[in-house]
Design a protein around this motif. Structure first.
Motif, PDB file in Angstrom:
ATOM      1  N   PHE A  93       0.804  -1.216   0.000  1.00  0.00           N
ATOM      2  CA  PHE A  93       0.000   0.000   0.000  1.00  0.00           C
ATOM      3  C   PHE A  93       0.842   1.275   0.000  1.00  0.00           C
ATOM      4  O   PHE A  93       0.447   2.267  -0.607  1.00  0.00           O
ATOM      5  N   SER A  94       2.003   1.244   0.628  1.00  0.00           N
ATOM      6  CA  SER A  94       2.832   2.455   0.629  1.00  0.00           C
ATOM      7  C   SER A  94       3.317   2.769  -0.783  1.00  0.00           C
ATOM      8  O   SER A  94       3.314   3.931  -1.205  1.00  0.00           O
ATOM      9  N   ASP A  95       3.704   1.764  -1.556  1.00  0.00           N
ATOM     10  CA  ASP A  95       4.115   1.991  -2.939  1.00  0.00           C
ATOM     11  C   ASP A  95       2.923   2.439  -3.781  1.00  0.00           C
ATOM     12  O   ASP A  95       3.043   3.347  -4.608  1.00  0.00           O
ATOM     13  N   PHE A  96       1.773   1.833  -3.558  1.00  0.00           N
ATOM     14  CA  PHE A  96       0.552   2.221  -4.272  1.00  0.00           C
ATOM     15  C   PHE A  96       0.232   3.689  -4.001  1.00  0.00           C
ATOM     16  O   PHE A  96      -0.091   4.453  -4.917  1.00  0.00           O
ATOM     17  N   THR A  97       0.364   4.107  -2.759  1.00  0.00           N
ATOM     18  CA  THR A  97       0.110   5.493  -2.375  1.00  0.00           C
ATOM     19  C   THR A  97       1.112   6.436  -3.057  1.00  0.00           C
ATOM     20  O   THR A  97       0.739   7.517  -3.524  1.00  0.00           O
ATOM     21  N   ILE A  98       2.357   6.023  -3.140  1.00  0.00           N
ATOM     22  CA  ILE A  98       3.385   6.822  -3.821  1.00  0.00           C
ATOM     23  C   ILE A  98       3.033   6.988  -5.297  1.00  0.00           C
ATOM     24  O   ILE A  98       3.161   8.081  -5.860  1.00  0.00           O
ATOM     25  N   LYS A  99       2.568   5.916  -5.917  1.00  0.00           N
ATOM     26  CA  LYS A  99       2.195   5.993  -7.330  1.00  0.00           C
ATOM     27  C   LYS A  99       0.979   6.900  -7.530  1.00  0.00           C
ATOM     28  O   LYS A  99       0.915   7.662  -8.497  1.00  0.00           O
ATOM     29  N   ALA A 100       0.024   6.850  -6.618  1.00  0.00           N
ATOM     30  CA  ALA A 100      -1.135   7.751  -6.690  1.00  0.00           C
ATOM     31  C   ALA A 100      -0.683   9.199  -6.539  1.00  0.00           C
ATOM     32  O   ALA A 100      -1.157  10.097  -7.243  1.00  0.00           O
ATOM     33  N   LYS A 101       0.250   9.429  -5.624  1.00  0.00           N
ATOM     34  CA  LYS A 101       0.795  10.778  -5.435  1.00  0.00           C
ATOM     35  C   LYS A 101       1.511  11.238  -6.705  1.00  0.00           C
ATOM     36  O   LYS A 101       1.441  12.419  -7.072  1.00  0.00           O
ATOM     37  N   ASP A 131       2.638   8.288 -18.221  1.00  0.00           N
ATOM     38  CA  ASP A 131       3.622   7.385 -17.601  1.00  0.00           C
ATOM     39  C   ASP A 131       3.242   7.074 -16.154  1.00  0.00           C
ATOM     40  O   ASP A 131       3.408   5.937 -15.698  1.00  0.00           O
ATOM     41  N   ALA A 132       2.742   8.067 -15.445  1.00  0.00           N
ATOM     42  CA  ALA A 132       2.306   7.849 -14.055  1.00  0.00           C
ATOM     43  C   ALA A 132       1.149   6.862 -14.017  1.00  0.00           C
ATOM     44  O   ALA A 132       1.088   5.998 -13.132  1.00  0.00           O
ATOM     45  N   CYS A 133       0.252   6.980 -14.982  1.00  0.00           N
ATOM     46  CA  CYS A 133      -0.880   6.046 -15.062  1.00  0.00           C
ATOM     47  C   CYS A 133      -0.369   4.625 -15.305  1.00  0.00           C
ATOM     48  O   CYS A 133      -0.773   3.681 -14.623  1.00  0.00           O
ATOM     49  N   LYS A 134       0.516   4.487 -16.274  1.00  0.00           N
ATOM     50  CA  LYS A 134       1.050   3.172 -16.639  1.00  0.00           C
ATOM     51  C   LYS A 134       1.803   2.537 -15.472  1.00  0.00           C
ATOM     52  O   LYS A 134       1.703   1.323 -15.257  1.00  0.00           O
ATOM     53  N   ALA A 135       2.545   3.332 -14.731  1.00  0.00           N
ATOM     54  CA  ALA A 135       3.325   2.795 -13.617  1.00  0.00           C
ATOM     55  C   ALA A 135       2.430   2.103 -12.595  1.00  0.00           C
ATOM     56  O   ALA A 135       2.784   1.055 -12.050  1.00  0.00           O
ATOM     57  N   CYS A 136       1.274   2.660 -12.381  1.00  0.00           N
ATOM     58  CA  CYS A 136       0.345   2.069 -11.421  1.00  0.00           C
ATOM     59  C   CYS A 136      -0.398   0.896 -12.051  1.00  0.00           C
ATOM     60  O   CYS A 136      -0.532  -0.165 -11.437  1.00  0.00           O
ATOM     61  N   HIS A 137      -0.879   1.072 -13.267  1.00  0.00           N
ATOM     62  CA  HIS A 137      -1.647   0.019 -13.924  1.00  0.00           C
ATOM     63  C   HIS A 137      -0.834  -1.259 -14.110  1.00  0.00           C
ATOM     64  O   HIS A 137      -1.377  -2.348 -13.924  1.00  0.00           O
TER      65      HIS A 137
END
Length: 143
Positions: A93-101, A131-137
């Motif tokens: 979740f911490s990495d997921f939160t970083i990607k959302a940020k 790129d931010a979208c892709k990193a999370c997806h």
């Protein structure tokens, strides 16, 4: 005594049903939000193609505002039901939160770039947002 047991059992079922309903509500809210996010990306692409940079500013702000809400739309237990979220979200979740940020920051950068009227900078900011979208997806989206 039996009536107390029936009342307690009924209360437990109501509470459990309420939790399931709340989870479905949050899943629907995030699905609606991501649907709008996808629509916003199309709006940005169209506006860039038409040199309508001013139209991109509020769309970038809309993305920024939604991205800020993303972590809150994934509470523990909201991985059940019809969702494209991978279980790894809650394990990392911490990495997921970083990607959302990162998406939030990219949305703001896009709005800021578009506000300057610089098409090249706006295009670069749009690419960074994609790129931010892709990193999370790539890591957290199942479908």
């Amino acid at each position: 005594m039996l009536s107390r047991i029936v009342i307690a059992a009924t209360a437990a079922l109501v509470l459990t049903g309420g939790v399931a309903l709340a989870q479905q509500d949050v899943i629907k809210a995030r699905q609606d939000g991501f649907s709008d996010y996808k629509k916003a990306m199309g709006e940005i692409k169209d506006a860039l193609g038409k040199d309508q940079l001013a139209a991109i500013v509020p769309v970038g702000q809309r993305i920024e505002a939604f991205a800020a809400k993303i972590p809150g739309l994934f509470p523990p237990g909201s991985d059940k039901g019809k969702t494209g979220a991978k279980e790894v979200i809650w394990a990392n979740f911490s990495d997921f939160t970083i990607k959302a940020k990162g998406a939030e920051t990219a949305g703001k950068a896009l709005a800021d770039a578009a506000a300057t009227g610089d098409k090249a900078a706006t295009g670069q900011a749009f690419a960074a947002l994609a790129d931010a979208c892709k990193a999370c997806h790539q890591r957290y989206r199942a479908d």
